[in-house]
Design an enzyme around this catalytic site. Structure first.
Site, PDB file in Angstrom:
ATOM      1  CE  LYS A 197      -3.688  -2.155   2.791  1.00 56.26           C
ATOM      2  NZ  LYS A 197      -4.588  -2.736   1.827  1.00 56.26           N
ATOM      3  CD  GLU A 208      -4.701   5.760   4.454  1.00 57.09           C
ATOM      4  OE1 GLU A 208      -3.859   5.801   3.539  1.00 57.09           O
ATOM      5  OE2 GLU A 208      -5.832   5.268   4.304  1.00 57.09           O
ATOM      6  CG  HIS A 218     -11.191  -1.735   8.984  1.00 56.90           C
ATOM      7  ND1 HIS A 218     -11.682  -0.456   8.977  1.00 56.90           N
ATOM      8  CD2 HIS A 218     -10.492  -1.856  10.138  1.00 56.90           C
ATOM      9  CE1 HIS A 218     -11.282   0.171  10.062  1.00 56.90           C
ATOM     10  NE2 HIS A 218     -10.572  -0.660  10.797  1.00 56.90           N
ATOM     11  NE  ARG A 277      -7.602  -9.500  -3.883  1.00 54.26           N
ATOM     12  CZ  ARG A 277      -8.748  -9.192  -3.300  1.00 54.26           C
ATOM     13  NH1 ARG A 277      -9.877  -9.687  -3.763  1.00 54.26           N
ATOM     14  NH2 ARG A 277      -8.791  -8.370  -2.266  1.00 54.26           N
TER      15      ARG A 277
END
Ligand code: ADP
Ligand code: ADP
Ligand code: MG
Length: 656
Positions: free
Chosen positions: A116, A200, A235, A292
């Site tokens: 990421k 973040e 999440h 994917r």
């Protein structure tokens, strides 16, 4: 087109891929672990090979072994599905070296997007908007916490290599940063073999909107519109839909273009998903790219009328994109609900065990079910506990919601805890109905989604006891008569039903003809009259207070599952002599909610703890689960230590 492909996966996605391969006349090779010997993906493939024991790292993650099977069977290409090896660049390059086509992007694209942090760096260059944050290489706690302050709390710490909602920590206050970082790094190391994290800005009440993209080897790209996957727990997505409600044509195009920029930056080939986070103000930021096929790809198929696995195969085989951007249109609305073997009432803990009974709605033009299990299969601790994906389509969103609600009402499972009732409750919340979507929806609608009332109403107990009577009347219950209930001389039958947090003694009175006419429950002194009844295989209908109540009941030995307008109930018909055992329950022992490994013990014998304090941390299914104190108390004994592998219900801590 390929003549033969191998599917390096299991469960519903392996079955899904085999379906398209069959349609295209492609031979399929399945691989499986010992526990999956009779799994649907094994039975539906043309050939199948056992590659090792249950744990994924001893079977589904064995790259060389899988490639060996591919070679020895003359396989031309490998489809990795999702999860497992699908985002493993080493596997993609091993396939290439072995002369086998990896159905997906290049190893390089997977590697770049797999982190990421790196992906964010790349997007920065490509001019795609990012969530503010730190995605650099310095991993010292001092620097990371300084960056967090700079970003401004609340922040998220994310495992760079993370996926499936794992390795994410929300930190709301600076003083919690260090311990969250430590726990995140530990989970990241365990689950992904890499402790690297990024920090973040936490966007409050965001929406998760992602774009399906495709690229071919001629450098053409298209986007197949967006999916809204905001309804999440931990999440992780629970309900997804396409198109995303309220997205204007202009935003859709901006999103699509940003997604294509992301794909282009790594010369993307095949199917990919670019995930964005939407702020309440409608700004969107790049979150990550999944290289994917996505779990929720069916909703895109339903609104575009396309088969995305077919597109993947054609592109991997060297064909160009089947359609260009102008030929793609959206038709109607589609919703997917993920049916999981997990208990919403206990923090969504996975539930393991046999699918003793399973009833599903019929498939039609409006209803699609993607599953890899049938009644009798076992949800094992080794893999994702998803039972099925239920996908519906209709001409607009509100009709699609109705379709979903009806389909869910026909989906029943006995044997493992599941989230079907919970999913249906989500559809019924005001926010969902009004398309006020955010990743906070489940939290905000808590009172409706996690009802406090966890004890059966008299109506449920009436239905439950009439069911037992009817089963007995059909002559199937002789053994039960001796064990589970007692026929008294004055035509009364006593039952004891036991749910997870309740137990009820019920007395059913029969008329002179031997027909149930009323019940009494041990907790009150009322007579609940039954004026009429009908029984029909597993359906029971009774009339009470001039209203007809009806239920579906599934049974296996002493386990029962009852579904009615009064909820879905799982309980046991107790052997009357079992009542004695109920008294010596172990209130003071905290037990393992599932099989797993103890990764941290935070308390010592004699220690005082407060309600909610974390006593120990277990790891199961690659996730950490904190075991907390149910109330204030003192630790009397620790029955496990770090590293112990414990069974479900094993005593962990004695607590007073
Ligand atoms: P999607 O992003 O397609 O909605 P999920 O996030 O639910 O899918 O992940 C799909 C499956 O893949 C799950 O079984 C999840 O646990 C697994 N998974 C996803 N990413 C990773 C990863 N990086 N490492 C290991 N497992 C992963
Ligand atoms: P994974 O690889 O596990 O899918 P993601 O980075 O896609 O990880 O994040 C998973 C989920 O976490 C998102 O769908 C979203 O709900 C939430 N999330 C991620 N980043 C943020 C953020 N910056 N602010 C708020 N929520 C976020
Ligand atoms: Mg994601």
């Amino acid at each position: 087109m390929f003549k033969k492909i191998l599917i390096a996966n299991r469960g519903e996605i392996a079955c899904r891929i085999i379906k398209t391969a069959k349609k295209l006349g492609i031979q399929t090779v399945a691989v499986y672990s010992e526990v999956d010997a009779n799994a649907q993906h094994v039975l539906s493939a043309d050939e199948a090979y056992c590659i090792g024991p249950g744990p994924a790292h001893q079977s589904y993650l064995l790259m060389d072994k899988i490639i060996e099977v591919a070679k020895s069977t003359g396989t031309q290409a490998i489809h990795p599905g999702y999860g497992f090896l699908s985002e493993n660049d080493l596997f993609a390059s091993k396939c290439e070296k072995a002369g086998i086509v990896f159905i997906g992007p290049s190893a390089e694209a997977i590697r770049l997007m797999g982190s990421k942090s790196q992906a964010k760096a790349l997007m920065q260059k490509a001019g795609v908007a990012l969530t503010p944050g730190y995605h650099g290489d310095d991993q010292s706690a001092t620097l990371l916490s300084k960056e967090a302050l700079k970003i401004g709390y609340p922040v998220l710490i994310k495992a760079s290599a993370g996926g499936g909602g794992k390795g994410i920590r929300l930190v709301e206050r600076a003083e919690d940063f260090d311990s969250a970082l430590e726990s995140c790094q530990r989970e990241a190391k365990n689950a992904f073999g890499n402790a690297h994290v990024l920090v973040e800005k936490y966007i409050t009440e965001p929406r998760h909107i992602e774009v399906q993209v495709f690229g071919d080897k001629f450098g053409n790209y298209v986007y197949l519109f967006e999916r809204d996957c905001s309804v999440q727990r931990r999440h992780q997505k629970v309900i997804e839909e396409a198109p995303a409600p309220g997205i204007t044509a202009i935003t859709r195009e901006r999103l699509g273009k940003a997604a294509i920029e992301a794909a282009k930056s790594v010369n993307y080939l095949g199917a990919g998903t670019v995930e964005f986070i939407f702020s309440r103000e409608g700004e969107f930021y790049f979150m990550e790219m999944n290289t994917r096929l996505q779990v929720e790809h069916p909703v895109t198929e339903m609104i575009t009328g396309l088969d995305l696995v077919e597109w993947q195969l054609r592109i991997a085989d060297g064909e160009s994109l089947p359609l260009d951007q102008n030929s793609l249109t959206i038709r109607g609305h589609s919703i997917e609900a993920r049916i999981y073997a997990e208990d919403p009432q206990t923090g969504f803990l996975p539930s393991i065990g046999p699918l003793v009974c399973m009833r599903m709605p019929n498939e039609s033009l409006n209803v699609r079910i993607d599953t890899g299990v049938v009644q009798g299969d076992v949800v094992s601790p080794y893999y994702d506990p998803m039972i099925a994906k239920l996908i519906v389509w209709d001409t607009d969103r509100s009709l699609a919601i109705t379709q979903m609600s009806q389909a869910l009402s026909k989906f029943h499972v006995l044997g493992v805890a599941n989230n079907i009732y919970f999913l249906d409750q989500i559809l019924k919340t005001k926010s969902f109905a009004a398309a006020e979507l955010s990743t906070k929806l489940i939290e905000y609608e808590e009172s409706q989604l996690f009802p406090q009332q966890t004890e059966p109403s008299p109506e449920v107990l009436m239905l439950a006891s009439v069911y037992e009577w009817a089963t007995f009347a059909k002559g199937e219950g002789v053994a039960r008569y001796q064990k589970g209930w007692r026929l008294n001389s004055d035509a009364q039958i006593d039952f004891v039903f036991k749910g997870k947090e309740w137990r009820r003694g019920v007395r059913l009175s029969l008329s002179e003809e031997g027909i149930p006419k009323s019940i009494k429950i041990d907790v009150d002194d009322k007579n609940y009259e039954i004026s009429q009844l009908r029984t029909d295989s597993d359906r029971i209908s009774i009339e009470h207070d001039e209203t007809w109540l009806s239920a579906l009941v599934l049974s296996d030995n002493s386990s029962r599952y009852l579904s009615s307008a009064h909820g879905r109930w799982t309980y046991a018909l107790m052997n009357l002599s079992d009542q004695v055992h109920l008294k010596d329950s172990h209130a003071g022992e905290l037990r393992a909610p599932m099989p797993g490994k103890v990764v941290m013990v935070k308390v010592k014998v004699g220690q005082n703890v407060k309600k909610g304090d974390v006593l120990l941390v277990m790891e199961a299914m690659k996730m950490e689960h904190a075991i907390t104190a149910p109330q204030d108390g003192v630790i009397q004994a620790c029955l496990c230590k770090v590293g112990d592998q414990v069974a479900e219900s094993a005593d962990l801590i004695v607590f007073e």
